[in-house]
Design a protein around this motif. Structure first.
Motif, PDB file in Angstrom:
ATOM      1  N   TYR A 186       0.811  -1.214   0.000  1.00  0.00           N
ATOM      2  CA  TYR A 186       0.000   0.000   0.000  1.00  0.00           C
ATOM      3  C   TYR A 186       0.848   1.268   0.000  1.00  0.00           C
ATOM      4  O   TYR A 186       0.323   2.360   0.216  1.00  0.00           O
ATOM      5  CB  TYR A 186      -0.931   0.010   1.222  1.00  0.00           C
ATOM      6  CG  TYR A 186      -1.797  -1.207   1.322  1.00  0.00           C
ATOM      7  CD1 TYR A 186      -2.833  -1.422   0.415  1.00  0.00           C
ATOM      8  CD2 TYR A 186      -1.581  -2.157   2.305  1.00  0.00           C
ATOM      9  CE1 TYR A 186      -3.627  -2.553   0.491  1.00  0.00           C
ATOM     10  CE2 TYR A 186      -2.374  -3.300   2.395  1.00  0.00           C
ATOM     11  CZ  TYR A 186      -3.393  -3.492   1.481  1.00  0.00           C
ATOM     12  OH  TYR A 186      -4.181  -4.610   1.546  1.00  0.00           O
ATOM     13  N   LEU A 189      -0.390   4.123  -2.329  1.00  0.00           N
ATOM     14  CA  LEU A 189      -1.600   4.792  -1.845  1.00  0.00           C
ATOM     15  C   LEU A 189      -1.302   5.666  -0.633  1.00  0.00           C
ATOM     16  O   LEU A 189      -1.826   6.782  -0.517  1.00  0.00           O
ATOM     17  CB  LEU A 189      -2.669   3.755  -1.492  1.00  0.00           C
ATOM     18  CG  LEU A 189      -3.365   3.081  -2.675  1.00  0.00           C
ATOM     19  CD1 LEU A 189      -4.245   1.943  -2.199  1.00  0.00           C
ATOM     20  CD2 LEU A 189      -4.193   4.099  -3.453  1.00  0.00           C
ATOM     21  N   GLN A 207      -9.739  10.039   0.614  1.00  0.00           N
ATOM     22  CA  GLN A 207     -10.048   8.973  -0.339  1.00  0.00           C
ATOM     23  C   GLN A 207      -8.902   7.969  -0.453  1.00  0.00           C
ATOM     24  O   GLN A 207      -9.125   6.755  -0.543  1.00  0.00           O
ATOM     25  CB  GLN A 207     -10.342   9.571  -1.716  1.00  0.00           C
ATOM     26  CG  GLN A 207     -10.840   8.544  -2.721  1.00  0.00           C
ATOM     27  CD  GLN A 207     -12.090   7.837  -2.241  1.00  0.00           C
ATOM     28  OE1 GLN A 207     -13.092   8.479  -1.919  1.00  0.00           O
ATOM     29  NE2 GLN A 207     -12.053   6.507  -2.180  1.00  0.00           N
ATOM     30  N   ALA A 208      -7.647   8.469  -0.435  1.00  0.00           N
ATOM     31  CA  ALA A 208      -6.500   7.566  -0.540  1.00  0.00           C
ATOM     32  C   ALA A 208      -6.439   6.622   0.657  1.00  0.00           C
ATOM     33  O   ALA A 208      -6.184   5.418   0.501  1.00  0.00           O
ATOM     34  CB  ALA A 208      -5.206   8.382  -0.650  1.00  0.00           C
ATOM     35  N   TYR A 209      -6.672   7.156   1.847  1.00  0.00           N
ATOM     36  CA  TYR A 209      -6.681   6.292   3.036  1.00  0.00           C
ATOM     37  C   TYR A 209      -7.847   5.296   2.982  1.00  0.00           C
ATOM     38  O   TYR A 209      -7.700   4.128   3.365  1.00  0.00           O
ATOM     39  CB  TYR A 209      -6.770   7.132   4.307  1.00  0.00           C
ATOM     40  CG  TYR A 209      -5.493   7.838   4.662  1.00  0.00           C
ATOM     41  CD1 TYR A 209      -4.296   7.140   4.816  1.00  0.00           C
ATOM     42  CD2 TYR A 209      -5.463   9.212   4.869  1.00  0.00           C
ATOM     43  CE1 TYR A 209      -3.116   7.785   5.148  1.00  0.00           C
ATOM     44  CE2 TYR A 209      -4.295   9.871   5.202  1.00  0.00           C
ATOM     45  CZ  TYR A 209      -3.124   9.155   5.343  1.00  0.00           C
ATOM     46  OH  TYR A 209      -1.953   9.798   5.672  1.00  0.00           O
ATOM     47  N   ARG A 210      -8.997   5.737   2.498  1.00  0.00           N
ATOM     48  CA  ARG A 210     -10.141   4.831   2.396  1.00  0.00           C
ATOM     49  C   ARG A 210      -9.868   3.717   1.390  1.00  0.00           C
ATOM     50  O   ARG A 210     -10.348   2.591   1.560  1.00  0.00           O
ATOM     51  CB  ARG A 210     -11.389   5.623   1.994  1.00  0.00           C
ATOM     52  CG  ARG A 210     -11.967   6.452   3.139  1.00  0.00           C
ATOM     53  CD  ARG A 210     -13.157   7.272   2.689  1.00  0.00           C
ATOM     54  NE  ARG A 210     -13.752   7.995   3.812  1.00  0.00           N
ATOM     55  CZ  ARG A 210     -14.677   8.941   3.686  1.00  0.00           C
ATOM     56  NH1 ARG A 210     -15.101   9.294   2.474  1.00  0.00           N
ATOM     57  NH2 ARG A 210     -15.162   9.550   4.753  1.00  0.00           N
ATOM     58  N   ASN A 211      -9.110   4.016   0.344  1.00  0.00           N
ATOM     59  CA  ASN A 211      -8.771   2.989  -0.631  1.00  0.00           C
ATOM     60  C   ASN A 211      -7.941   1.875   0.009  1.00  0.00           C
ATOM     61  O   ASN A 211      -8.117   0.696  -0.318  1.00  0.00           O
ATOM     62  CB  ASN A 211      -7.996   3.610  -1.798  1.00  0.00           C
ATOM     63  CG  ASN A 211      -8.874   4.489  -2.671  1.00  0.00           C
ATOM     64  OD1 ASN A 211     -10.107   4.399  -2.630  1.00  0.00           O
ATOM     65  ND2 ASN A 211      -8.245   5.350  -3.452  1.00  0.00           N
ATOM     66  N   ALA A 214     -10.285  -0.118   2.355  1.00  0.00           N
ATOM     67  CA  ALA A 214     -11.254  -0.947   1.649  1.00  0.00           C
ATOM     68  C   ALA A 214     -10.705  -2.350   1.428  1.00  0.00           C
ATOM     69  O   ALA A 214     -11.456  -3.331   1.404  1.00  0.00           O
ATOM     70  CB  ALA A 214     -11.611  -0.311   0.304  1.00  0.00           C
ATOM     71  N   ASP A 215      -9.396  -2.437   1.264  1.00  0.00           N
ATOM     72  CA  ASP A 215      -8.754  -3.735   1.049  1.00  0.00           C
ATOM     73  C   ASP A 215      -8.238  -4.344   2.338  1.00  0.00           C
ATOM     74  O   ASP A 215      -8.218  -5.566   2.499  1.00  0.00           O
ATOM     75  CB  ASP A 215      -7.598  -3.562   0.055  1.00  0.00           C
ATOM     76  CG  ASP A 215      -7.004  -4.887  -0.384  1.00  0.00           C
ATOM     77  OD1 ASP A 215      -7.781  -5.766  -0.797  1.00  0.00           O
ATOM     78  OD2 ASP A 215      -5.773  -5.038  -0.303  1.00  0.00           O
TER      79      ASP A 215
END
Length: 322
Positions: A186, A189, A207-211, A214-215
């Motif tokens: 990661y 990201l 958004q980058a942290y949420r991406n 999400a995984d």
């Protein structure tokens, strides 16, 4: 998280004292003496980051600060923000190539030093210049602002105290730069999130942290980063004076107290933020109480679950609820 006390007012004041002239003279004498003996030996990049304890503090920090600014990182193994800030400071110490020395102090093993510096929470970063201590900032901070603070520190150290730093072995430095570090799954990201924070793009950082999450929902760095970025986004457009007046005038207004708590935490007043919301929980019920409880749990994530202030606030919250 927005850095607290990210200002160099302490350095500016320090530059005016008599110690500045004396330290500059001493530094010049030290360099002249070293030159007569063939110059000061160069150090390796690994020597720019040292672990310091109470027994060696005088030698490793105070004495060294007559030659180079010493940045002190007060940390602990249980501190999640420390795990984010520490590696960044270590990388910058090598990148700045001897312009400052990084001293790491484990507060659990060195309680006396923590008390002497008046530290209330960690991570906390101080500097010692020519034997004079000054606060830099507390809490994890965006890299761009940390760089700005370090740039100002080394500039003042050179201009006012004549401290030009340590000479680093060029061959060893080149080897350190060329050493390959495997990228984590990661890293791209997380780097994007940090870059967005540095650019003031809070929505991009969120958004980058949420991406990442999400995984990998349990990723500690992403969880911490997201909580901090969301906090900064909430307070970005606030008028602090109005928010605080509204909270003072309306002690039973849930939204007013939540907004004030966000400001408290963003400004480094951790216990004030926690205490405000715990008190609001005691005064409310139903959906209002649940809204306050949820926000308090979000603020816990900004600081880290293992921080003793979070532990104490969790206990207070449980008492208020039950």
């Amino acid at each position: 998280m927005q850095p607290r006390n990210m200002s160099m007012s302490g350095v500016v004041d320090l530059a005016a004292v008599k110690a500045a002239g004396e330290a500059k003279t001493k530094a010049e004498q030290t360099r002249a003496e070293a030159a007569r003996h063939g110059g000061t030996p160069a150090v390796t990049p690994s020597a720019l980051v040292i672990d310091v304890d109470e027994a060696g503090f005088e030698r490793d920090v105070i004495q060294q600060s007559a030659e180079v600014p010493v940045v002190i990182d007060f940390w602990a193994e249980w501190c999640e923000p420390c795990k984010q800030l520490g590696p960044l400071l270590e990388r910058l110490a090598v990148e700045y190539n001897g312009r400052f020395l990084l001293a790491k102090v484990d507060v659990d093993a060195n309680q006396m030093l923590m008390q002497q510096f008046g530290i209330q929470g960690i991570p906390a970063v101080f500097a010692v210049v020519a034997g004079q201590a000054l606060p830099l900032f507390q809490g994890a901070a965006p890299e761009a602002q940390i760089r700005q603070t370090l740039d100002q520190l080394v500039q003042v150290a050179e201009e006012r105290f004549g401290l030009t730093g340590l000479q680093v072995d060029a061959d060893a430095a080149a080897g350190a730069e060329s050493a390959a570090v495997p990228a984590g799954p990661y890293d791209a990201l997380l780097d994007a999130a940090v870059s967005a924070l540095d650019a003031g793009d809070l929505s991009g950082a969120v958004q980058a942290y949420r991406n990442v999450l999400a995984d990998d929902p349990g990723h500690p760095e992403a969880k911490l980063g997201l909580a901090q970025a969301e906090l900064l986004a909430r307070v970005q457009e606030m008028n602090p004076g109005e928010v605080r007046k509204n909270a003072a005038d309306n002690p039973t207004d849930v939204e007013a107290q939540i907004a004030a708590a966000d400001l408290d935490l963003a400004g480094g007043h951790v216990q004030d933020a926690f205490g405000r919301l715990v008190d609001t929980v005691r005064r409310t019920a139903g959906e209002d109480r649940d809204a306050v409880r949820v926000r308090l749990l979000k603020l816990f994530e900004v600081i880290g679950s293992e921080d003793p202030r979070v532990t104490a606030a969790r206990q207070a919250l449980a008492s208020a609820l039950f």
